[in-house]
Write a protein that holds these residues in place. Structure first.
Motif, short mmCIF file in Angstrom:
data_model
loop_
_atom_site.label_atom_id
_atom_site.label_comp_id
_atom_site.label_asym_id
_atom_site.label_seq_id
_atom_site.Cartn_x
_atom_site.Cartn_y
_atom_site.Cartn_z
N SER A 34 4.05 11.68 0.13
CA SER A 34 2.59 11.58 0.21
C SER A 34 2.03 12.13 -1.09
O SER A 34 1.90 13.35 -1.26
CB SER A 34 2.06 12.40 1.38
N LYS A 50 -0.75 12.43 -2.34
CA LYS A 50 -1.98 13.22 -2.36
C LYS A 50 -1.67 14.70 -2.62
O LYS A 50 -2.49 15.42 -3.15
CB LYS A 50 -2.76 13.06 -1.04
N GLU A 94 3.55 7.10 -0.29
CA GLU A 94 2.34 6.83 0.48
C GLU A 94 1.16 7.11 -0.42
O GLU A 94 1.03 8.22 -0.95
CB GLU A 94 2.31 7.74 1.71
N THR A 105 -2.65 4.33 2.96
CA THR A 105 -3.40 4.89 4.09
C THR A 105 -4.69 5.50 3.57
O THR A 105 -4.66 6.25 2.59
CB THR A 105 -2.62 6.06 4.74
N HIS A 157 1.27 3.46 12.55
CA HIS A 157 1.29 4.70 11.79
C HIS A 157 0.49 5.75 12.57
O HIS A 157 -0.65 5.49 12.96
CB HIS A 157 0.63 4.47 10.41
N THR A 182 -1.20 18.47 9.79
CA THR A 182 -0.49 19.00 8.64
C THR A 182 -0.18 20.49 8.82
O THR A 182 -0.76 21.14 9.69
CB THR A 182 -1.31 18.76 7.35
N GLN A 183 0.73 20.99 8.01
CA GLN A 183 1.10 22.41 8.00
C GLN A 183 1.57 22.89 9.38
O GLN A 183 1.15 23.93 9.88
CB GLN A 183 -0.08 23.24 7.43
N GLU A 189 6.55 10.96 6.58
CA GLU A 189 5.91 11.13 5.27
C GLU A 189 5.65 12.61 5.05
O GLU A 189 5.43 13.37 5.99
CB GLU A 189 4.62 10.30 5.17
N SER A 190 5.71 13.01 3.81
CA SER A 190 5.57 14.44 3.52
C SER A 190 5.10 14.66 2.08
O SER A 190 5.55 13.98 1.16
CB SER A 190 6.93 15.12 3.73
N GLY A 191 4.22 15.63 1.95
CA GLY A 191 3.78 16.04 0.62
C GLY A 191 4.01 17.53 0.43
O GLY A 191 4.79 17.98 -0.40
C1 PLP Z 1 -2.14 10.33 6.55
C2 PLP Z 1 -1.53 11.49 5.87
N1 PLP Z 1 -0.25 11.40 5.51
C3 PLP Z 1 0.38 12.42 4.88
C4 PLP Z 1 -0.29 13.59 4.59
C5 PLP Z 1 0.46 14.65 3.86
O1 PLP Z 1 0.55 15.80 4.60
P1 PLP Z 1 1.51 16.99 4.15
O2 PLP Z 1 1.19 17.26 2.72
O3 PLP Z 1 1.14 18.10 5.04
O4 PLP Z 1 2.90 16.53 4.31
C6 PLP Z 1 -1.62 13.74 4.97
C7 PLP Z 1 -2.34 14.98 4.68
O5 PLP Z 1 -3.45 15.22 4.98
C8 PLP Z 1 -2.26 12.65 5.62
O6 PLP Z 1 -3.55 12.71 5.96
#
Ligand code: PLP
Length: 415
Positions: A45, A47, A66, A89, A183, A188-189, A266-268
């Motif tokens: 992810s 972001k 993602e 997304t 999906h 999160t967290q 998915e993971s960030g």
């Molecule tokens: C749709 C979606 N996917 C993935 C993530 C990534 O989350 P994380 O960084 O906690 O793995 C988020 C975070 O808000 C999200 O909204």
């Protein structure tokens, strides 16, 4: 990373600075990968940290990606991800963003409203394409213990579970899209492995059920994740061994029914947070009305989450002063901004520091510069570098003063 290494990097590149430890990113990726049945894939992810070089690292590790905007999609493509490795997304995709995603032919646009699907259908028809979409659902369940919940409560994300059947029926009538998946991102967290597994099982059950009832092939299933990391004193690390054990039991119950489905998490944050350190140099140390302040060259403009922005609990990120360990005292650590909210450590206990010392804020690899109000007060964006086996590589150059007027126009009329 050792103080000596961080100190040398701070001298070489200046401060403020983000440093990412490549070995830590790789080991987090491997932990996640090993915790999953081999059939499952991972989407990074982006972001959490959208730097081009980091996306390229995840590509090399075998991850998909993602994205959540056309800027991220552009970066993902520039990083070398193939269309089949990208999903998109976002609750607010614009016409231009959808056109871009359709042109690129990405693996899945995760639709979050029936109106969005109608727009995709119209754009697909114009381009003579049939576009694959999955549907993001906000079901009634959430992920217990997650710090930020995105399902089970009213949110702008996805299609309300109560309307899911009607939505699939409506989407089924759109000739230029093909619904291929589901999906669900519950939150999160999350730090409780069993709760993550419970929510994933719920997602699997609901998705199989909807695919059968609403008559669409479940080619793609994104279970989300929410894998957290321990930031604060009382946080227990996520037990990935328990996750692996419990999830493999769930998987053994469903894997036959999911034989034709590509299943992902998915993971960030889990992949990136612990690998990053934010280095900021103390400019001044002063007392004010009985309190001690360390004023640093970078603050909430570059590390908003350390300054509690977007968080409801005001606990300090783990931090320390490089190469100092004596004479502890309680201080407030601030950035250079002209606002009282620019506090990146509140009543934090640190060894006595002087101007010129460097403060390291740990666990800063995710949602650091990307989540910060970087333009506020026009301090140059921090440089960002990656450390790998004794060498450092620049990921983003430090901005210069001139970057602030880039793209702006001078006044062109006499008022
Ligand atoms: C749709 C979606 N996917 C993935 C993530 C990534 O989350 P994380 O960084 O906690 O793995 C988020 C975070 O808000 C999200 O909204």
């Amino acid at each position: 990373m050792e103080d000596k290494i961080l100190k040398d990097i701070a001298e070489q590149y200046g401060t403020p600075l983000y440093v990412y430890d490549t070995d830590k990113i790789v080991s987090q990726y491997e932990i996640l990968k090993k915790s999953l049945p081999e059939e499952l894939g991972i989407f990074y992810s982006m972001k959490a940290n959208p730097l081009l070089g980091l996306c390229q690292l995840f590509k090399k590790l075998g991850s998909g990606i993602e994205v959540a905007s056309s800027g991220e999609l552009y970066t993902a493509v520039a990083a070398g991800f193939l269309p089949g490795q990208i999903i998109f997304t976002s609750p607010g995709k614009t016409r231009e963003e959808l056109e871009f995603a359709i042109e690129k032919g990405i693996y899945s646009i995760n639709v979050e409203a029936v109106e969005e699907a109608v727009l995709i259908d119209e754009l697909a028809a114009q381009k003579g394409k049939k576009v694959k979409v999955s549907v993001r659902i906000n079901p009634d369940f959430d992920i217990s213990g997650s710090n930020i919940k995105m399902t089970g409560v009213p949110t702008q994300f996805g299609i309300d579970g109560i309307n899911a059947e009607a939505a699939f029926e409506a989407l089924g009538k759109l000739a230029n899209i093909k619904v291929t998946g589901i999906h669900i991102y519950t939150g999160t967290q999350a730090l409780n492995a069993k709760n993550i597994v419970l929510s994933m099982e719920e997602i699997i059950k609901l998705s199989l059920d909807l695919s059968q009832r609403c008559n669409f092939p479940l080619e793609f299933l994104n279970l989300g994740g929410g894998f957290g990391i321990p930031y604060f004193k009382d946080d227990m690390p996520l037990d990935m061994e328990t996750f692996a054990k419990e999830f493999s039991l769930v998987w053994s119950r469903y894997k036959e029914r999911l034989a034709g489905t590509r299943v992902f998490v998915e993971s960030g944050r889990f992949l990136m947070a612990e690998a990053g350190t934010y280095l900021t140099r103390i400019l001044y140390s002063k007392d004010c009305k009985g309190k001690k302040y360390l004023v640093c060259d970078g603050g909430s403009n570059q590390h908003a989450s350390s300054a509690f922005l977007g968080r409801y609990i005001r606990n300090n990120f783990p931090m320390h002063i490089l190469n100092r360990c004596e004479n502890e005292e309680q201080v407030n650590v601030t950035g250079p901004l002209c606002t009282p909210t620019d506090i990146i450590g509140q009543n934090v206990t640190l060894p006595r520091a002087v101007a010129g010392d460097v403060l390291a804020i740990h666990k800063s690899g995710a949602y650091g510069s990307t989540q910060s109000p970087a333009l506020f007060l026009s301090h140059p964006l921090a440089a960002e570098v990656q450390y790998y086996r004794g060498k450092t590589y620049i990921l983003r150059e430090r901005w210069g003063k001139e970057d602030f007027i880039k793209g702006q126009k001078e006044l062109e009329f006499e008022p």
